[in-house]
Write a protein that holds these residues in place. Sequence first.
Motif, PDB file in Angstrom:
ATOM      1  N   LEU A 248      -8.000  26.067   0.855  1.00  0.00           N
ATOM      2  CA  LEU A 248      -8.874  26.515  -0.302  1.00  0.00           C
ATOM      3  C   LEU A 248      -8.590  25.781  -1.530  1.00  0.00           C
ATOM      4  O   LEU A 248      -7.710  25.415  -1.930  1.00  0.00           O
ATOM      5  N   GLU A 249      -9.756  25.807  -2.436  1.00  0.00           N
ATOM      6  CA  GLU A 249      -9.722  25.109  -3.490  1.00  0.00           C
ATOM      7  C   GLU A 249      -9.464  26.218  -4.779  1.00  0.00           C
ATOM      8  O   GLU A 249      -9.718  27.569  -4.392  1.00  0.00           O
ATOM      9  N   LYS A 250      -9.451  25.562  -5.883  1.00  0.00           N
ATOM     10  CA  LYS A 250      -9.481  26.561  -7.087  1.00  0.00           C
ATOM     11  C   LYS A 250     -10.704  27.142  -7.219  1.00  0.00           C
ATOM     12  O   LYS A 250     -11.834  26.706  -7.186  1.00  0.00           O
ATOM     13  N   GLY A 251     -10.399  28.627  -7.331  1.00  0.00           N
ATOM     14  CA  GLY A 251     -11.524  29.489  -7.368  1.00  0.00           C
ATOM     15  C   GLY A 251     -12.211  29.915  -6.109  1.00  0.00           C
ATOM     16  O   GLY A 251     -13.115  30.718  -6.223  1.00  0.00           O
ATOM     17  N   GLU A 252     -11.591  29.397  -4.904  1.00  0.00           N
ATOM     18  CA  GLU A 252     -12.245  29.847  -3.658  1.00  0.00           C
ATOM     19  C   GLU A 252     -11.621  31.051  -3.197  1.00  0.00           C
ATOM     20  O   GLU A 252     -10.359  31.144  -3.545  1.00  0.00           O
ATOM     21  N   VAL A 253     -12.450  32.075  -2.973  1.00  0.00           N
ATOM     22  CA  VAL A 253     -11.821  33.393  -2.150  1.00  0.00           C
ATOM     23  C   VAL A 253     -11.937  33.443  -0.832  1.00  0.00           C
ATOM     24  O   VAL A 253     -13.338  33.370  -0.671  1.00  0.00           O
ATOM     25  N   VAL A 254     -11.309  33.865   0.030  1.00  0.00           N
ATOM     26  CA  VAL A 254     -11.486  34.414   1.361  1.00  0.00           C
ATOM     27  C   VAL A 254     -12.329  35.538   1.296  1.00  0.00           C
ATOM     28  O   VAL A 254     -12.109  36.632   0.778  1.00  0.00           O
ATOM     29  N   GLU A 255     -13.433  35.471   2.041  1.00  0.00           N
ATOM     30  CA  GLU A 255     -14.144  36.851   2.391  1.00  0.00           C
ATOM     31  C   GLU A 255     -13.668  37.442   3.740  1.00  0.00           C
ATOM     32  O   GLU A 255     -13.673  38.585   3.889  1.00  0.00           O
ATOM     33  N   TYR A 256     -13.274  36.720   4.743  1.00  0.00           N
ATOM     34  CA  TYR A 256     -12.689  37.105   6.026  1.00  0.00           C
ATOM     35  C   TYR A 256     -12.167  35.914   6.643  1.00  0.00           C
ATOM     36  O   TYR A 256     -12.455  34.791   6.406  1.00  0.00           O
ATOM     37  N   VAL A 257     -11.183  36.385   7.611  1.00  0.00           N
ATOM     38  CA  VAL A 257     -10.691  35.668   8.712  1.00  0.00           C
ATOM     39  C   VAL A 257     -10.738  36.285   9.873  1.00  0.00           C
ATOM     40  O   VAL A 257     -10.548  37.480   9.911  1.00  0.00           O
ATOM     41  N   SER A 258     -10.986  35.613  11.106  1.00  0.00           N
ATOM     42  CA  SER A 258     -10.794  36.090  12.395  1.00  0.00           C
ATOM     43  C   SER A 258      -9.774  35.515  12.939  1.00  0.00           C
ATOM     44  O   SER A 258      -9.980  34.342  13.454  1.00  0.00           O
ATOM     45  N   LEU A 259      -8.505  36.182  13.141  1.00  0.00           N
ATOM     46  CA  LEU A 259      -7.393  35.390  13.809  1.00  0.00           C
ATOM     47  C   LEU A 259      -7.133  35.644  15.293  1.00  0.00           C
ATOM     48  O   LEU A 259      -6.379  34.930  15.700  1.00  0.00           O
ATOM     49  N   GLY A 260      -7.953  36.826  15.795  1.00  0.00           N
ATOM     50  CA  GLY A 260      -7.588  36.783  17.453  1.00  0.00           C
ATOM     51  C   GLY A 260      -8.582  35.916  18.231  1.00  0.00           C
ATOM     52  O   GLY A 260      -9.140  34.828  17.493  1.00  0.00           O
ATOM     53  N   ALA A 261      -8.755  35.947  19.577  1.00  0.00           N
ATOM     54  CA  ALA A 261      -9.530  35.373  20.252  1.00  0.00           C
ATOM     55  C   ALA A 261     -11.128  35.693  20.279  1.00  0.00           C
ATOM     56  O   ALA A 261     -11.218  36.781  20.036  1.00  0.00           O
ATOM     57  N   GLY A 262     -11.749  34.768  20.243  1.00  0.00           N
ATOM     58  CA  GLY A 262     -13.140  34.922  19.766  1.00  0.00           C
ATOM     59  C   GLY A 262     -13.097  35.081  18.251  1.00  0.00           C
ATOM     60  O   GLY A 262     -12.265  35.188  17.352  1.00  0.00           O
ATOM     61  N   ASN A 263     -14.315  35.402  17.929  1.00  0.00           N
ATOM     62  CA  ASN A 263     -14.197  36.032  16.287  1.00  0.00           C
ATOM     63  C   ASN A 263     -14.362  37.202  16.057  1.00  0.00           C
ATOM     64  O   ASN A 263     -14.887  37.771  14.976  1.00  0.00           O
ATOM     65  N   THR A 264     -14.396  38.089  17.066  1.00  0.00           N
ATOM     66  CA  THR A 264     -14.206  39.750  16.778  1.00  0.00           C
ATOM     67  C   THR A 264     -15.293  40.054  16.222  1.00  0.00           C
ATOM     68  O   THR A 264     -15.123  41.151  15.073  1.00  0.00           O
ATOM     69  N   GLY A 265     -16.671  39.978  16.502  1.00  0.00           N
ATOM     70  CA  GLY A 265     -17.483  40.333  15.525  1.00  0.00           C
ATOM     71  C   GLY A 265     -17.996  39.558  14.385  1.00  0.00           C
ATOM     72  O   GLY A 265     -18.905  39.789  13.671  1.00  0.00           O
ATOM     73  N   ARG A 266     -17.114  38.609  14.137  1.00  0.00           N
ATOM     74  CA  ARG A 266     -17.502  38.084  12.856  1.00  0.00           C
ATOM     75  C   ARG A 266     -17.983  36.447  13.220  1.00  0.00           C
ATOM     76  O   ARG A 266     -17.604  36.011  14.275  1.00  0.00           O
TER      77      ARG A 266
END
Length: 218
Positions: free
Chosen positions: A72-90
């Motif tokens: 992440l860079e300065k000013g960058e904001v996470v909108e979502y992460v998908s941590l499981g197997a596959g992207n779970t709808g994302r």
Amino acid sequence: MSGFTGTKLTATLAKVEGSINGLTAETSAAFLERHKAGKDALAAAAEMKRLAGQINVVIHALGILMCLPHVLEKGEVVEYVSLGAGNTGRAFDLETNLRVAEFKFIRWQGGAETIRQNGIFKDVFELVRHPTPKRKYLYVLGTHHPMKFFQGGRALDSVLSRHAKVKAAFDNLYGDQFKRVRDWYAVHGGVVSVVDVSQWLSELAEDLIGEPVEPEDV
């Protein structure tokens, strides 16, 4: 199940084998007790097997989270992460206000690794075709083998053969314009930055080759 774990398991089993001769119905219960080979040990082993089936998902999730402070860079904001197997709808493993990204924490062996190649091609293709002005990234443990694949001559029909939906999308976009991975990648792959994250994840062993299992398209 302490008697059946550790680095000397082979020696332990050999000892059990060597002492079992002459066992009878009358002496078997005492034998099992002496070697701690009862229901508790079997239940513990079954639980370990169940947990081991999830370890690649855990590594994938922790790997992504540990990369975030570096990515992440300065000013960058996470909108979502998908941590499981596959992207779970994302769509991807990570999306911020500046980038979309996929992570592959596998240690390539350099041989015939068709399943890994198929998966990493699918990731890059999905990133390429995703309509967004955001920067696109594929984060990997070492870039040598992935780039060798992307610049190699494997047939695209082979790469896409286990992902029917992806193949249909690919054919819809390009028809029969491309026959080899290198031909497609030379034209379209440049929009995805392939980044080595091994410097941030030194805890991952050299022989780590697991990856969360994603359902194949059928």
